[in-house]
Design an enzyme around this catalytic site. Sequence first.
Site, PDB file in Angstrom:
ATOM      1  CE  LYS A   1      -1.704  -4.331   3.117  1.00 20.53           C
ATOM      2  NZ  LYS A   1      -1.736  -5.660   2.456  1.00 20.53           N
TER       3      LYS A   1
ATOM      4  CE1 TYR B   1      -4.182  -2.167   4.935  1.00 17.69           C
ATOM      5  CE2 TYR B   1      -3.699  -0.015   4.259  1.00 17.69           C
ATOM      6  CZ  TYR B   1      -3.821  -1.286   3.959  1.00 17.69           C
ATOM      7  OH  TYR B   1      -3.775  -1.692   2.643  1.00 17.69           O
TER       8      TYR B   1
ATOM      9  CB  SER C   1      -0.793   0.169   1.170  1.00 11.17           C
ATOM     10  OG  SER C   1      -1.559   1.279   1.375  1.00 11.17           O
TER      11      SER C   1
END
Length: 356
Positions: free
Chosen positions: A167, A163, A138
């Site tokens: 990643k 989040y 991402s």
Amino acid sequence: MTDEGVILVTGGAGYVGSHCCIDLLNSGFKVVAIDNFFNAYKDPTGATNYPESLIRVQKLTGKSLEFHEVDLMNMDELRSVFKKYPKITCVIHFAALKAVGESFQKVLAYYSNNIHGACNLLSVMEEFKVFKLVFSSSATVYGVPEYLPLDEKHKTGNCTNPYGTTKDTVERMMIDLANSNSNWSITLLRYFNPAGAHPSGDIGEDPLGIPNNLMPYIAQVAIGRREKISVYGDDYKTPDGTGYRDYIHVMDLAAGHVKALQHILAPNREGVHIFNLGSGKGATVLEVIAAFSKASGKEIPYEIAGRRKGDVDSLYASCDKAEKELDWKCGLTLEDMCRDMWNWQTKNPRGFNPNA
């Protein structure tokens, strides 16, 4: 399943995973998909063990794939798949919790699922000597942009949300692993904001519960499932004060994964390869709402709310490297995304579950 090379797709029943499966099958690959149904619909009657998204993928392509319900937190379940398909040559790893806002409320779930799950997958891959991996990463790994557009040389880390940190942590784990064992070939695909749907309208984004992403929420407002959309912040340093993001059509994104797969399957691809997948330009939240309103012919009610924790002013990509090395670039526009998303929503007003 033949003895030809097999591509294992984790999170294959999900939004990007299912669209990627279409392109994989249409490109001649043999596909095995796994998913734990955390965010995918399955017929509760038990008439089929396949998720509805992958039933439709097979109808759309006229080709079959294998599916198994597997949770990456269970290594024995993972091992059973690798034992059953000894010809797995590469894994495309989508499976993860993926909502920025939600990650602040479910920190431990995000760290456990995204990092521990990836570690389990890599461990089992190494155990079965499968050393090729394409990772669904991402643009959140870049944190607060130091310059725009973001290219692959921009530093990562200092992420603005849990989040993104998961990643980034998984990326670092994969880089360390490849540095420790020269057999590994790993491609990290840092993509921006997927939107749209397959042009047939038969598969699309169908989040269980309240959507965390902008486009499916707008679509549910347009179809009458939700009253209005909240616009989080109107005081960003952007043309209209709302967040500015790079949106990429999910079919362009799927094509990018196939290109990355073809690249990594070529000889002498050991090591880590990093590519941005985006459109190279952006749109504000209000511009997306206006574009969807035009595509649907519906007024989209919205209200301005406070900023959402972890959001930045602008994010958009430089995708020159992907164009040069993968021969890939976006061909579809924001208008295409809105048109295809509305087609999916009108054909499936309750998503995959007719009783939702």
